[in-house]
Design a protein around this motif. Structure first.
Motif, PDB file in Angstrom:
ATOM      1  N   ARG A 413       0.809  -1.216   0.000  1.00  0.00           N
ATOM      2  CA  ARG A 413       0.000   0.000   0.000  1.00  0.00           C
ATOM      3  C   ARG A 413       0.839   1.260   0.000  1.00  0.00           C
ATOM      4  N   GLN A 414       2.083   1.162   0.311  1.00  0.00           N
ATOM      5  CA  GLN A 414       3.009   2.284   0.182  1.00  0.00           C
ATOM      6  C   GLN A 414       4.210   1.816  -0.608  1.00  0.00           C
ATOM      7  N   MET A 415       4.529   2.560  -1.648  1.00  0.00           N
ATOM      8  CA  MET A 415       5.627   2.190  -2.531  1.00  0.00           C
ATOM      9  C   MET A 415       6.524   3.395  -2.760  1.00  0.00           C
ATOM     10  N   PHE A 416       7.814   3.119  -2.970  1.00  0.00           N
ATOM     11  CA  PHE A 416       8.784   4.139  -3.322  1.00  0.00           C
ATOM     12  C   PHE A 416       9.276   3.818  -4.734  1.00  0.00           C
ATOM     13  N   TYR A 417       8.765   4.569  -5.711  1.00  0.00           N
ATOM     14  CA  TYR A 417       9.116   4.344  -7.111  1.00  0.00           C
ATOM     15  C   TYR A 417      10.122   5.396  -7.558  1.00  0.00           C
ATOM     16  N   GLN A 418      11.033   5.003  -8.446  1.00  0.00           N
ATOM     17  CA  GLN A 418      11.819   5.959  -9.200  1.00  0.00           C
ATOM     18  C   GLN A 418      11.067   6.284 -10.481  1.00  0.00           C
ATOM     19  N   LEU A 419      11.195   7.536 -10.939  1.00  0.00           N
ATOM     20  CA  LEU A 419      10.400   7.970 -12.086  1.00  0.00           C
ATOM     21  C   LEU A 419      10.713   7.158 -13.339  1.00  0.00           C
ATOM     22  N   CYS A 420      11.942   6.690 -13.475  1.00  0.00           N
ATOM     23  CA  CYS A 420      12.290   5.889 -14.646  1.00  0.00           C
ATOM     24  C   CYS A 420      11.671   4.504 -14.606  1.00  0.00           C
ATOM     25  N   ASP A 421      11.172   4.082 -13.460  1.00  0.00           N
ATOM     26  CA  ASP A 421      10.559   2.761 -13.325  1.00  0.00           C
ATOM     27  C   ASP A 421       9.042   2.816 -13.434  1.00  0.00           C
ATOM     28  N   LEU A 422       8.482   3.968 -13.763  1.00  0.00           N
ATOM     29  CA  LEU A 422       7.038   4.100 -13.998  1.00  0.00           C
ATOM     30  C   LEU A 422       6.805   3.991 -15.494  1.00  0.00           C
ATOM     31  N   HIS A 423       6.481   2.791 -15.970  1.00  0.00           N
ATOM     32  CA  HIS A 423       6.346   2.524 -17.396  1.00  0.00           C
ATOM     33  C   HIS A 423       4.911   2.774 -17.852  1.00  0.00           C
ATOM     34  N   VAL A 424       4.509   4.027 -17.770  1.00  0.00           N
ATOM     35  CA  VAL A 424       3.197   4.470 -18.230  1.00  0.00           C
ATOM     36  C   VAL A 424       3.426   5.688 -19.121  1.00  0.00           C
ATOM     37  N   GLU A 425       2.784   5.709 -20.289  1.00  0.00           N
ATOM     38  CA  GLU A 425       3.069   6.730 -21.279  1.00  0.00           C
ATOM     39  C   GLU A 425       2.701   8.123 -20.781  1.00  0.00           C
ATOM     40  N   CYS A 426       1.543   8.264 -20.156  1.00  0.00           N
ATOM     41  CA  CYS A 426       1.137   9.596 -19.687  1.00  0.00           C
ATOM     42  C   CYS A 426       2.046  10.098 -18.564  1.00  0.00           C
ATOM     43  N   ILE A 427       2.565   9.171 -17.758  1.00  0.00           N
ATOM     44  CA  ILE A 427       3.496   9.576 -16.699  1.00  0.00           C
ATOM     45  C   ILE A 427       4.813  10.037 -17.304  1.00  0.00           C
ATOM     46  N   LYS A 428       5.284   9.370 -18.336  1.00  0.00           N
ATOM     47  CA  LYS A 428       6.524   9.781 -18.989  1.00  0.00           C
ATOM     48  C   LYS A 428       6.387  11.167 -19.604  1.00  0.00           C
ATOM     49  N   GLN A 429       5.206  11.474 -20.140  1.00  0.00           N
ATOM     50  CA  GLN A 429       4.994  12.792 -20.716  1.00  0.00           C
ATOM     51  C   GLN A 429       5.031  13.882 -19.641  1.00  0.00           C
ATOM     52  N   GLU A 430       4.484  13.582 -18.473  1.00  0.00           N
ATOM     53  CA  GLU A 430       4.537  14.553 -17.388  1.00  0.00           C
ATOM     54  C   GLU A 430       5.961  14.763 -16.896  1.00  0.00           C
ATOM     55  N   VAL A 431       6.737  13.685 -16.834  1.00  0.00           N
ATOM     56  CA  VAL A 431       8.111  13.802 -16.346  1.00  0.00           C
ATOM     57  C   VAL A 431       8.976  14.558 -17.343  1.00  0.00           C
ATOM     58  N   GLN A 432       8.718  14.395 -18.634  1.00  0.00           N
ATOM     59  CA  GLN A 432       9.558  15.011 -19.660  1.00  0.00           C
ATOM     60  C   GLN A 432       9.286  16.491 -19.863  1.00  0.00           C
TER      61      GLN A 432
END
Length: 533
Positions: A413-432
């Motif tokens: 229920r609680q996760m610590f993700y690195q942004l490069c490990d979020l393999h979702v297209e809309c998330i990549k667009q927000e990060v870029q």
């Protein structure tokens, strides 16, 4: 008891010779006729509890130990101590703890039949019920007990019915007069007598060590010899070389060829990617966690605060000076559970890492007993294979422990993700999205301000969609609206005059204004900083 050779088609058997010891026996070498017997030794594993009281009811005795479920749960953890509560229904009862010891005893059932006419004619039937491999012994002293009792006028009055809620009560229950009852804040952490001579602390009285006037806790505990370097976001520089003690510690345990291969593999991982989380490292290499604690400080330092907190950064690399490190920033994500989001905590098929309901006091853990094998004694998979190859031991975590993809639920229920490990297209667009690459913010790093909140909203919406697809019968919770104004009737009339579509849009907009995104957390729940302090 004398044991003889064993072998049989059914199973191993033992020959026992019992000697009867009586006061009238002239010598000790007289064998009782018919005392020899051949019994089968079955591999039934049993657990022995040396109960420190006279047992008259087995059911009541099991209740004091937490029942069969409680004993089984304690047995599943080798370092847990068995708790004994003489008053199991009393929440203020302080437990007595039993230590766990390995044993190799037999539970033997013996029946001796004697002929009435001829007492010398006796038959003994023996049966081995099982082998006791674990024994719990209560060797400590019971601590002081605290009873919810009020003494007044030489009479003791029980307070349990007044302070323990057994059912739903009205407001009058909480306003009734009540004697003052304050249970102790804590009990003793030791249940065995020790000699304490009230000597002054040498560490505090030493003139070489400056004494701080601030409050301090645990100055005398020895620092763990992992020799990791900690860096905060406000530090001006980052280390370029590891400590010599870190190299020496790893050289001490790097004795196998497999350890050297893992070392080279981790070196290449930090060359190709400068920042890693501990879970990401565990998912890419197979190494014992105790050895990983010694290997990581050789190649990286640990970030304590900032957008790269709880991550391991390659020595000599400063992510605050490189905008390309935006992809390695941390995202503290927690699954949102409330009626406002359309589902409750019980509707989520994700288990919590830990629960406050299962909290155990420090005294229930046996730290002085036999500990787990050290890293020098870890089993190896090398060497010639035997007739039956052992099952390969793996410490490698699953990919889901650090990677998030569309259509999957997080394992916790609680996760610590690195942004490069979020393999979702809309998330990549927000990060870029390009931000001011001259300033690195302590909360959002090199990302546009507010990016972390948007990413949490995106992941939460995806998880809500998955839960709705898995459980379409979830109830729709009504949305509560509240307007603050002087004339509520006028607001209601204006709302009724709106078309249906505009009214619906207004609800959506109002819902968005009411929602408060979660703030960045300094939670170190999943970090290993305490392993190195």
């Amino acid at each position: 008891m004398n044991t003889a050779d064993m072998a049989d088609s059914i199973g191993p058997k033992l020959d026992f010779t019992l000697k009867e010891l009586t006061l009238s026996c002239p010598t000790e070498d007289v064998d009782v006729p018919g005392s020899s017997s051949r019994v089968e030794l079955w591999d039934n594993k049993l657990v022995c509890v040396e109960y420190p009281a006279v047992v008259q009811s087995v059911d009541k005795m099991l209740d004091t130990l937490g029942g069969e479920k409680g004993v089984s749960k304690t047995y599943a953890h080798p370092n847990r101590r068995l708790e004994l509560r003489f008053r199991p229904q009393d929440p203020f009862c302080h437990s007595l703890c039993g230590n766990r010891f390995p044993s190799s005893n037999l539970v033997l059932k013996v029946r001796r039949r004697v002929r009435k006419k001829d007492p010398t004619d006796a038959k003994i039937h023996m049966e081995i019920l099982g082998i006791i491999g674990t024994t719990y012994k209560f060797q400590g002293m019971a601590d002081f007990q605290c009873l919810a009792v009020h003494s007044e006028g030489g009479e003791d009055i029980s307070l349990y019915n007044k302070i323990i809620l057994r059912k739903s009560e009205n407001q009058e229950f909480f306003h009734q007069p009540m004697p003052l009852f304050l249970p102790p804040a804590s009990f003793s952490r030791l249940d065995s007598p020790v000699d304490y001579y009230y000597r002054p602390d040498i560490y505090q009285r030493s003139p070489q060590v400056p004494i701080s006037r601030n409050n301090f806790i645990g100055l005398n505990r020895a620092r763990r010899p992992h020799n990791a370097i900690f860096v905060s976001f406000a530090d001006p520089t980052v280390p370029t070389e590891c400590l010599e003690a870190a190299k020496a510690n790893w050289a001490r345990v790097c004795v196998k060829e497999k350890d050297k291969q893992v070392e080279e593999q981790l070196r290449k991982m930090f060359e190709s990617r400068h920042i890693w989380s501990r879970n990401a490292v565990k998912a890419n290499i197979n190494i014992h966690p105790d050895k990983l604690k010694l290997l990581l400080p050789v190649f990286a330092y640990y970030m304590v605060t900032g957008p790269w907190r709880s991550l391991w950064v390659r020595l000599g690399y400063d992510p605050r000076k490189s905008p390309e490190s935006k992809n390695y920033q941390i995202l503290d994500f927690r699954i949102r559970c409330s009626t406002k989001h359309g589902y409750l905590l019980s509707d989520i098929p994700v288990k919590a890492k830990r629960s406050a309901l299962n909290y155990s006091l420090p005294i229930t853990f046996n730290k002085s007993g036999p500990q787990a094998a050290s890293v020098m004694e870890l089993p190896t998979q090398e060497g010639p294979s035997s007739s039956r190859d052992p099952v390969p031991i793996t410490f490698q975590q699953k990919e889901s422990s650090y990677i998030f993809r569309e259509g999957m639920l997080p394992p916790h229920r609680q996760m610590f993700y690195q942004l490069c490990d979020l393999h979702v297209e809309c998330i990549k667009q927000e990060v870029q999205q390009m931000a001011d690459e001259q300033v690195c913010d302590e909360r959002d790093g090199w990302c546009v301000l507010g990016t972390t909140d948007k990413l949490r909203d995106i992941i939460s919406a995806m998880i809500k969609k998955i839960i709705r697809a898995q459980r379409p019968s979830l109830p729709e919770f009504p949305k509560k609206r509240r307007r603050i104004g002087l004339n509520k009737e006028r607001d209601k009339d204006e709302e009724d005059e709106l078309p249906e579509d505009e009214n619906k849009d207004d609800e959506d907009e109002y819902d968005e204004d009411e929602f408060q995104p979660s703030e960045g957390s300094e939670n170190e729940m999943e970090t290993e900083i305490l392993d190195y302090m």
